[in-house]
Design a protein around this motif. Structure first.
Motif, short mmCIF file in Angstrom:
data_model
loop_
_atom_site.label_atom_id
_atom_site.label_comp_id
_atom_site.label_asym_id
_atom_site.label_seq_id
_atom_site.Cartn_x
_atom_site.Cartn_y
_atom_site.Cartn_z
N VAL A 267 -41.81 4.32 -68.76
CA VAL A 267 -43.25 4.46 -69.01
C VAL A 267 -43.61 5.96 -69.09
CG1 VAL A 267 -45.56 4.04 -68.06
CG2 VAL A 267 -43.84 2.27 -67.93
N ALA A 268 -43.04 6.75 -68.16
CA ALA A 268 -43.32 8.19 -68.15
C ALA A 268 -42.80 8.84 -69.44
CB ALA A 268 -42.68 8.84 -66.93
N PHE B 145 -48.45 1.20 -66.81
CA PHE B 145 -48.07 1.89 -65.57
C PHE B 145 -48.22 1.00 -64.34
CE2 PHE B 145 -48.93 4.53 -61.85
CZ PHE B 145 -47.74 5.21 -61.78
N GLY C 273 -40.41 2.73 -64.51
CA GLY C 273 -41.34 3.85 -64.39
C GLY C 273 -40.91 5.03 -65.23
N ILE C 274 -39.61 5.32 -65.23
CA ILE C 274 -39.09 6.43 -66.05
C ILE C 274 -39.38 6.16 -67.53
CG2 ILE C 274 -36.95 7.57 -66.83
CD1 ILE C 274 -35.94 7.14 -63.88
N GLN D 136 -47.69 -1.97 -64.11
CA GLN D 136 -46.59 -2.96 -64.09
C GLN D 136 -45.37 -2.44 -63.33
OE1 GLN D 136 -45.71 -4.07 -68.13
NE2 GLN D 136 -46.92 -5.92 -67.94
N VAL D 137 -45.28 -1.09 -63.20
CA VAL D 137 -44.13 -0.50 -62.51
C VAL D 137 -44.03 -1.08 -61.10
CG1 VAL D 137 -43.21 1.65 -61.56
CG2 VAL D 137 -44.24 1.63 -63.82
N PHE D 138 -45.18 -1.28 -60.45
CA PHE D 138 -45.14 -1.80 -59.09
C PHE D 138 -45.67 -3.22 -59.01
CE2 PHE D 138 -48.40 1.32 -59.84
CZ PHE D 138 -49.57 0.67 -59.54
N VAL E 78 -34.12 -3.42 -56.53
CA VAL E 78 -34.66 -2.27 -55.78
C VAL E 78 -35.01 -1.11 -56.72
CG1 VAL E 78 -34.17 -0.61 -53.94
CG2 VAL E 78 -33.31 -2.93 -53.77
N PHE E 79 -34.10 -0.82 -57.66
CA PHE E 79 -34.30 0.35 -58.51
C PHE E 79 -34.95 0.03 -59.86
CE2 PHE E 79 -31.04 1.63 -55.50
CZ PHE E 79 -31.60 2.80 -55.03
N LYS F 198 -40.84 -5.88 -59.32
CA LYS F 198 -40.24 -5.60 -58.00
C LYS F 198 -39.18 -6.65 -57.66
CE LYS F 198 -41.72 -4.70 -53.33
NZ LYS F 198 -42.13 -5.72 -52.42
N PRO G 98 -38.10 -0.96 -60.54
CA PRO G 98 -39.39 -0.29 -60.76
C PRO G 98 -39.21 1.18 -61.14
CG PRO G 98 -39.48 -1.59 -58.75
CD PRO G 98 -38.06 -1.59 -59.20
N ALA G 99 -38.22 1.85 -60.52
CA ALA G 99 -37.99 3.27 -60.84
C ALA G 99 -37.55 3.44 -62.29
CB ALA G 99 -36.93 3.84 -59.90
#
Lengths: 111, 413
Positions: A44-45, A21, A41-42, A23-25, A34-35, A30, A37-38
């Motif tokens: 990882v979630a 998690f 993140g999805i 690592q997402v940011f 731009v997108f 990064k 990390p999003a």
């Protein structure tokens, strides 16, 4: 009753979420866009939610686990992050998927 | 149908947050601090990076610096190898200009801090540079008033000067500097132009505090053979000529000028601006990683706080969940309801974190006079992290709530 091996896979999954998690940011992710990390993140979630599904011995947990693993591998390939961890991840994930598929018919079909 | 479900779950979530204001505030505080910490560090790093990269860019990507010392940022700099090298000489510039085919322009510059005077006003430690004529082709600067030197003026060493905006403000607070005579270390020079204000630079590369004079005039108060004057020869590549190609040719010519043996070590350095960028890459990575670790732990703690509060929330509303389920609410509805609450909580926390970051950067910008602002990339990242932490920390409580047996749930106290 959840088999011990599934519990083991879930614990590994939860731990991997705790470590991936952040690592997402991370600056490395990064830098990719731009997108990115999003998107990461999805993934990882989704991996985490799949582990919750497996914990409750649900079939959707296996389905989501397989999807999230393949999506994650695709992400690593597209973002050209194929180090030692990548190959280790492939081997471990495929072993886990084989184990999960063995228990799949016994799992609960409901949400 | 999905929209109705989403609206209803948000309504329930809002009601729950509103009825326990202190608890909601405390649980979103963790996320606020986490998002604030990580986005503030990213914003500062981005600001510093863009400032330094801008300064490096102003040095020119296709410009090579011929100097005594190589730019090397490693820990083991072998200074003893370079200390006895000669500094670049003005006559070498002439030779390079004659022989080099791959360059668009070659220029010479030396500079040192000197005292400037105009009537009763004086500025100490202003950078005074002596340049060759083609310097303007290498360095981009605009003049707010006046003009650049003519070829004849630079060759003959006329006592003329171009001054930076801050020098102009300091020496001529209430008058037009053009045509006025200033003294540079006691030598008179007429101001013929004022360079446009460039602002602060983290690398200290700004014409604002500089005075530019022709080389042959600067020799009166600067010693071109001294290392203290930091003499540099700049070479700018022609369009469609790579730096590597130009550097190959420059190396050959410099070796010939200095009569070096074919296999001997060169006694000059060809430096590129990309070397500075590489030097700073490592620094930015370290700062970014430090911020990432600090912020990451804050967010993890915030996430555990939200998970904890969601478990309490499920426990408190078990009866209500039982009633909802007995009235026909689907598992999915209960799941979305609690997940919505968790996501809403963390998103509000993230919003406040971003708001604090915005306020601090806006205030800090005026204090440090540097362009540090919250970028859209960091705003998106802040909200992404908030939503994700809301999903991850709220999913287990929400899912356990959705799995409750209605009868057992109604019976529970």
């Amino acid at each position: 009753m959840r088999p011990k091996i599934i519990t083991f896979i879930c614990v590994i999954g939860y731990l991997s979420v705790v470590f991936t998690f952040p690592q997402v940011f991370s600056p490395q992710i990064k830098k990719l866009g731009v997108f990115v990390p999003a998107i990461y993140g999805i993934l990882v979630a989704a991996n985490f939610i799949a582990c919750v599904g497996l914990w409750y011995f649900k079939q959707w947990g296996v389905q989501l686990y397989v999807i999230s693993i393949f999506a994650k591998l695709l992400f690593y390939i597209l973002s050209n992050q194929m180090g030692f961890g990548f190959y280790f991840n492939i081997i471990l994930s495929f072993i886990f998927i084989l184990i999960l598929l063995r228990f799949y018919p016994k799992m609960n079909q409901n949400l | 149908m999905l929209w109705v479900l989403f609206k209803e779950s948000l309504f329930f979530a809002w009601q729950s947050l509103n009825s326990n204001k202190l608890r909601s505030f405390l649980s979103l505080l963790g996320i606020t601090i986490g998002i604030f910490a990580i986005i503030l560090v990213f914003t500062i790093v981005d600001g510093l990076e863009s400032n330094i990269r801008g300064s490096i860019q102003s040095l020119g990507n296709n410009v090579v610096y011929i100097q005594k010392w190589p730019w090397d940022f490693g820990p083991d700099y072998p200074w003893w190898k370079y200390i006895n090298r000669p500094v670049p000489k003005y006559y070498e510039l002439d030779e390079l200009q004659k022989r080099c085919k791959s360059t668009e322009a070659i220029a010479y510059r030396m500079g040192k801090r000197r005292t400037l005077k105009y009537k009763s006003n004086s500025i100490q430690n202003a950078v005074v540079a002596g340049i060759s004529h083609d310097f303007y082709k290498i360095k981009n600067f605009d003049l707010t008033s006046g003009r650049y030197f003519t070829q004849n003026e630079t060759d003959a060493g006329y006592h003329l000067a171009l001054i930076g905006a801050s020098i102009a403000d300091g020496l001529f607070p209430n008058e037009d500097p053009i045509g006025k005579e200033i003294k540079i270390s006691g030598h008179k020079a007429v101001v013929i132009g004022v360079i446009k204000k460039e602002g602060e630079s983290l690398l200290g590369i700004s014409f604002d505090y500089q005075v530019i004079t022709p080389f042959n005039f600067a020799r009166y108060f600067l010693d071109p053979n001294s290392e203290n004057a930091d003499p540099i020869i700049y070479a700018k590549a022609r369009p469609n000529v790579s730096n590597a190609e130009m550097m190959g040719e420059l190396t050959g010519i410099m070796r010939a000028i200095r009569k070096l043996k074919p296999l001997g070590e060169p006694n000059f350095a060809l430096n590129e601006t990309s070397l500075i960028s590489k030097g700073f890459d490592g620094l930015f990575d370290i700062i970014g990683t430090a911020g990432w670790i600090i912020g990451g732990f804050s967010i993890l703690v915030g996430g555990f706080g939200i998970a904890n509060i969601m478990f309490v929330s499920v426990r408190e509303r078990t009866n209500l969940i039982g009633i909802q389920k007995s009235l026909g609410a689907k598992n999915f509805f209960i799941l979305v309801q609690f997940l919505g609450e968790s996501v809403m909580l963390s998103t509000i926390g993230g919003f406040f974190g971003l708001l604090i970051t915005y306020i601090i950067t806006a205030l800090g910008k005026d204090v440090i006079d540097m362009d540090i602002s919250l970028t859209s990339t960091n705003i998106i990242l802040g909200f992404t992290i908030s939503i994700l932490i809301g999903i991850i920390s709220g999913f287990i409580p929400a899912y356990s709530a959705s799995q409750l047996d209605p009868v057992e749930a109604i019976r529970s106290n």
